[in-house]
Design a protein around this motif. Structure first.
Motif, PDB file in Angstrom:
ATOM      1  N   ALA A  41      -2.953   0.058   7.562  1.00 20.53           N
ATOM      2  CA  ALA A  41      -1.933   0.937   8.131  1.00 20.53           C
ATOM      3  C   ALA A  41      -0.800   1.213   7.153  1.00 20.53           C
ATOM      4  CB  ALA A  41      -1.368   0.329   9.416  1.00 20.53           C
ATOM      5  N   VAL A  42      -0.440   0.247   6.314  1.00 19.90           N
ATOM      6  CA  VAL A  42       0.609   0.448   5.316  1.00 19.90           C
ATOM      7  C   VAL A  42       0.169   1.492   4.293  1.00 19.90           C
ATOM      8  CG1 VAL A  42       1.854  -0.646   3.412  1.00 19.90           C
ATOM      9  CG2 VAL A  42       1.629  -1.838   5.603  1.00 19.90           C
ATOM     10  N   GLU A  43      -1.052   1.369   3.832  1.00 16.20           N
ATOM     11  CA  GLU A  43      -1.571   2.335   2.863  1.00 16.20           C
ATOM     12  C   GLU A  43      -1.711   3.719   3.493  1.00 16.20           C
ATOM     13  OE1 GLU A  43      -4.268   0.267  -0.362  1.00 16.20           O
ATOM     14  OE2 GLU A  43      -5.040  -0.205   1.636  1.00 16.20           O
ATOM     15  N   MET A  44      -2.108   3.767   4.749  1.00 17.52           N
ATOM     16  CA  MET A  44      -2.200   5.049   5.439  1.00 17.52           C
ATOM     17  C   MET A  44      -0.831   5.724   5.480  1.00 17.52           C
ATOM     18  SD  MET A  44      -5.341   5.751   6.609  1.00 17.52           S
ATOM     19  CE  MET A  44      -5.178   6.693   8.113  1.00 17.52           C
ATOM     20  N   ARG A  45       0.199   4.949   5.742  1.00 18.00           N
ATOM     21  CA  ARG A  45       1.557   5.495   5.805  1.00 18.00           C
ATOM     22  C   ARG A  45       1.974   6.048   4.438  1.00 18.00           C
ATOM     23  NH1 ARG A  45       6.406   3.509   8.675  1.00 18.00           N
ATOM     24  NH2 ARG A  45       8.167   4.695   7.871  1.00 18.00           N
ATOM     25  N   GLN A  46       1.693   5.310   3.376  1.00 17.91           N
ATOM     26  CA  GLN A  46       2.069   5.748   2.039  1.00 17.91           C
ATOM     27  C   GLN A  46       1.382   7.059   1.649  1.00 17.91           C
ATOM     28  OE1 GLN A  46       4.814   3.782   1.576  1.00 17.91           O
ATOM     29  NE2 GLN A  46       4.257   3.304  -0.530  1.00 17.91           N
ATOM     30  N   LEU A  93      -7.511   1.880  -0.688  1.00 10.96           N
ATOM     31  CA  LEU A  93      -7.239   3.307  -0.800  1.00 10.96           C
ATOM     32  C   LEU A  93      -6.641   3.609  -2.172  1.00 10.96           C
ATOM     33  CD1 LEU A  93      -5.751   4.504   2.620  1.00 10.96           C
ATOM     34  CD2 LEU A  93      -7.878   5.225   1.541  1.00 10.96           C
ATOM     35  N   ASN A  94      -7.097   4.671  -2.790  1.00 11.81           N
ATOM     36  CA  ASN A  94      -6.622   5.038  -4.120  1.00 11.81           C
ATOM     37  C   ASN A  94      -5.990   6.421  -4.053  1.00 11.81           C
ATOM     38  OD1 ASN A  94      -6.297   5.801  -6.837  1.00 11.81           O
ATOM     39  ND2 ASN A  94      -8.062   4.583  -7.478  1.00 11.81           N
ATOM     40  N   ALA A  95      -4.690   6.492  -4.327  1.00 10.90           N
ATOM     41  CA  ALA A  95      -3.984   7.771  -4.247  1.00 10.90           C
ATOM     42  C   ALA A  95      -4.595   8.817  -5.165  1.00 10.90           C
ATOM     43  CB  ALA A  95      -2.506   7.565  -4.591  1.00 10.90           C
ATOM     44  N   LEU A  96      -5.102   8.383  -6.312  1.00 16.93           N
ATOM     45  CA  LEU A  96      -5.653   9.334  -7.270  1.00 16.93           C
ATOM     46  C   LEU A  96      -6.939   9.986  -6.766  1.00 16.93           C
ATOM     47  CD1 LEU A  96      -4.948   7.516 -10.657  1.00 16.93           C
ATOM     48  CD2 LEU A  96      -3.663   9.377  -9.582  1.00 16.93           C
ATOM     49  N   ASP A  97      -7.559   9.413  -5.744  1.00 23.14           N
ATOM     50  CA  ASP A  97      -8.721  10.060  -5.135  1.00 23.14           C
ATOM     51  C   ASP A  97      -8.329  11.370  -4.449  1.00 23.14           C
ATOM     52  OD1 ASP A  97     -10.384   8.051  -5.972  1.00 23.14           O
ATOM     53  OD2 ASP A  97     -10.410   6.987  -4.060  1.00 23.14           O
ATOM     54  N   LEU A 110       2.669   4.460 -14.687  1.00 22.05           N
ATOM     55  CA  LEU A 110       2.281   4.663 -13.298  1.00 22.05           C
ATOM     56  C   LEU A 110       1.669   3.380 -12.769  1.00 22.05           C
ATOM     57  CD1 LEU A 110       1.618   6.324 -10.732  1.00 22.05           C
ATOM     58  CD2 LEU A 110      -0.532   6.985 -11.850  1.00 22.05           C
ATOM     59  N   ILE A 111       2.239   2.853 -11.702  1.00 16.77           N
ATOM     60  CA  ILE A 111       1.671   1.697 -11.017  1.00 16.77           C
ATOM     61  C   ILE A 111       0.874   2.256  -9.843  1.00 16.77           C
ATOM     62  CG2 ILE A 111       2.181  -0.471  -9.813  1.00 16.77           C
ATOM     63  CD1 ILE A 111       4.936  -0.328 -11.358  1.00 16.77           C
ATOM     64  N   ASN A 112      -0.417   2.363 -10.037  1.00 21.00           N
ATOM     65  CA  ASN A 112      -1.250   3.035  -9.043  1.00 21.00           C
ATOM     66  C   ASN A 112      -1.688   2.043  -7.968  1.00 21.00           C
ATOM     67  OD1 ASN A 112      -2.743   5.073  -7.793  1.00 21.00           O
ATOM     68  ND2 ASN A 112      -4.598   4.462  -8.890  1.00 21.00           N
ATOM     69  N   SER A 113      -0.959   2.089  -6.873  1.00 20.81           N
ATOM     70  CA  SER A 113      -1.288   1.264  -5.714  1.00 20.81           C
ATOM     71  C   SER A 113      -0.839   2.002  -4.475  1.00 20.81           C
ATOM     72  CB  SER A 113      -0.582  -0.093  -5.785  1.00 20.81           C
ATOM     73  OG  SER A 113      -0.770  -0.809  -4.573  1.00 20.81           O
ATOM     74  N   SER A 114      -1.618   1.907  -3.419  1.00 18.87           N
ATOM     75  CA  SER A 114      -1.224   2.503  -2.152  1.00 18.87           C
ATOM     76  C   SER A 114      -0.467   1.523  -1.278  1.00 18.87           C
ATOM     77  CB  SER A 114      -2.455   3.037  -1.409  1.00 18.87           C
ATOM     78  OG  SER A 114      -3.084   4.023  -2.190  1.00 18.87           O
ATOM     79  N   LYS A 115      -0.285   0.303  -1.783  1.00 12.32           N
ATOM     80  CA  LYS A 115       0.619  -0.641  -1.141  1.00 12.32           C
ATOM     81  C   LYS A 115       2.052  -0.260  -1.507  1.00 12.32           C
ATOM     82  CE  LYS A 115      -2.675  -3.447   0.372  1.00 12.32           C
ATOM     83  NZ  LYS A 115      -2.940  -3.682   1.818  1.00 12.32           N
TER      84      LYS A 115
END
Length: 568
Positions: free
Chosen positions: A387-392, A51-55, A148-153
């Protein structure tokens, strides 16, 4: 000298770093390869991301970024390194001896992040470093750059903490006989890692700190431009209120001569809440269309509270249930909003039952924490996303989904949300929280401006008339002026001895609306935060003052000192 902010407990280190003509090689790490993607913006990628937050961010305002001009790469490239292991990816970026580091999202304590370790986890704020409603993995340096550290983790970041044996090391000091021994020796790097297979790293340059923040905001579409009514006075009703209670409240606002722009309805507007039905309670609101139109005729907007967890009794349940996760929240199903089908179901229901009859926006609650409420890290979702990325990203995705939905109809909205993340500057939502400490209100406002966020310190209640007026004064200079009486049933006139003063503050807010709207336009077009930290202001000078720590064998065994920021 005037003390302006009390900062986090940090270690004072007076020993100098060992002198090296060149940066020493770091064993086992490779150099990051930087690609210039826009003026003053560089990107490096390692491994793979899911998952990419920037999307879920808005497209960059490229022309505005270009107007800021070119800047040179602000770091020593040979000192930007990474390590990609079987289960963890990490980076190491250089940090000078005197650099201050700001940002990392919404925080209620301190501003200089140097000398601490943060686990950036979307959670209800509870005092744990990095556990907050919006733990944005973006920091800015006093040297004039941002990362910016772009990670959904969940990013774990050591900000000048942790000394590699092959890095620059301070001169060791014997604790027993020497002076200025430090529990946290000065480190020459920011080190960050994620439990995953990779990440993206962006560097933002600038001639000053404000320009760095501008570039970050413009990279995410610029700031939000709210409707004028969104900057007015908001009043949230007691959760048990009915349509008639709202009508009476509106008459009382008129009686006491207070302006009113938005009425917020809390959980009781629904026929089932925690989890939510998203359906009107026909006992309290027998005719929702007439109710909303009556308020619109008075130039008052309606904002609806909800959490995203779907009750089995909801008329939405059958449509969305196939697109929900393995675990429930308060026995309600959790929509997988990374799936188009789930988004269509929720938006169709909201359009038909709320937006079509004139509802102007939403307050999205309970998308932050605690672990005992929300889904566990091992939960599964039909999209296959972690699930962790979904939460973030959950709060961010909801903001994007509804902001885009209103924009497609050429409708203006402005609302509240309980969690956010990277790339949220262009979303039509303001962060809020169950944080009650007045002292932390200003600190949170300051820190939010450093990470592309808007945050409001809600007024709820007070222990005295003086505290009541002070809270109104603070909130009047925030992105949203709101009294949230969902449980307390307080009114602006609840402390009669200061009612006239409260009215003056609310009227001041109304008089400032042209200036506020102009400030938000600058946010939208140029990325300049409308409410911002003094470190972003030209000519502002600060230094640090150390209060001696006292050795204590039980409360302070490492004799750490308090560092406070002062201004000349």
């Amino acid at each position: 000298m005037k003390i302006t902010l009390k900062l986090l407990i940090l270690t004072i280190v007076t020993g100098c770093l060992s002198s090296h003509a060149q940066t020493p090689p770091i064993s086992g790490m490779d150099n990051l390869e930087w690609e210039k993607i826009m003026p003053g913006i560089w990107k490096a990628s390692i491994g793979e991301t899911q998952l990419n937050a920037l999307d879920y961010a808005t497209a960059p305002k490229i022309e505005a970024i270009e107007k800021l001009g070119e800047t040179s790469f602000p770091l020593n490239r040979e000192s930007t390194q990474y390590l990609l292991g079987s289960s963890r990816a990490s980076i190491r970026l250089p940090l000078d001896e005197t650099e201050k580091i700001y940002g990392l999202g919404l925080e209620f304590e301190g501003i200089n992040r140097r000398g601490n370790v943060y686990t950036l986890k979307v959670d209800h704020y509870g005092g744990v470093q990095g556990y907050t409603h919006a733990p944005v993995p973006f920091y800015i340096s006093s040297k004039g750059y941002g990362v910016l550290i772009n990670s959904s983790k969940r990013v774990k970041i050591h900000v000048g903490v942790g000394n590699r044996k092959d890095g620059k090391l301070p001169i060791p000091i014997d604790r027993t006989t020497g002076k200025n021994w430090a529990a946290r020796p000065l480190s020459d790097a920011v080190e960050a890692s994620v439990e995953g297979k990779g990440m993206e790293i962006y560097v933002f340059g600038g001639r000053n700190l404000l320009e760095v923040v501008q570039r970050y905001n413009l990279f995410n579409g610029g700031g939000v431009l709210p409707p004028k009514w969104g900057l007015g006075f908001w009043h949230r009703m007691n959760t048990h209120s009915s349509a008639n209670d709202v009508y009476k409240e509106i008459e009382d606002f008129k009686k006491y001569d207070f302006p009113l722009d938005v009425i917020g309805l809390e959980p009781g507007w629904q026929d089932f809440a925690y989890p939510c039905s998203f359906d009107w309670d026909k006992t309290r609101f027998p005719n929702p269309e007439e109710f909303v139109q009556t308020l619109l005729d008075k130039d008052i907007r309606v904002n609806l509270w909800e959490n995203p967890y779907v009750a089995p009794t909801s008329t939405l349940y059958n449509d969305i249930s196939p697109y929900t996760g393995s675990h429930t929240v308060w026995l309600g199903e959790v929509p997988d909003f990374t799936m188009e089908e789930a988004q269509k179901a929720i938006l169709h229901h909201h359009q038909k039952n709320h937006i079509d009859i004139g509802v102007s926006g939403y307050k999205f609650d309970e998308v932050d924490g605690y672990d005992v409420w929300l889904w566990p890290d091992h939960a599964t979702f039909p999209s296959g996303n972690d699930a962790v990325e979904m939460r973030q990203l959950y709060g961010l995705i909801m903001q994007e989904m509804f902001s885009d939905h209103f924009k497609k109809q050429n409708k203006r909205t402005y609302g509240l949300v309980r969690s956010s993340y990277t790339g949220a500057s262009n979303k039509d939502f303001v962060l809020y929280s169950d944080y009650y400490g007045h002292e932390g209100f200003v600190t949170a406002l300051v820190n939010s401006s450093l990470s592309g966020l808007l945050w409001t310190p809600e007024i709820r209640s007070a222990k005295s008339a003086e505290e009541w007026i002070r809270r109104f004064q603070t909130v009047s200079f925030s992105p949203m002026m709101q009294l949230n009486a969902w449980a307390s049933s307080t009114k602006p006139w609840s402390f009669p001895e200061v009612t006239d003063m409260v009215r003056d503050v609310v009227e001041l807010r109304q008089k400032l609306l042209p200036y506020l709207y102009t400030a938000f336009y600058e946010y939208n077009q140029k990325g300049i935060p409308p409410f911002r930290a003094m470190v972003l202001e030209s000519g502002y000078r600060s230094s640090e003052q150390i209060k001696d720590g006292k050795l204590d064998d039980s409360k302070n065994p490492y004799a750490e000192q308090n560092r406070i920021e002062v201004t000349d």
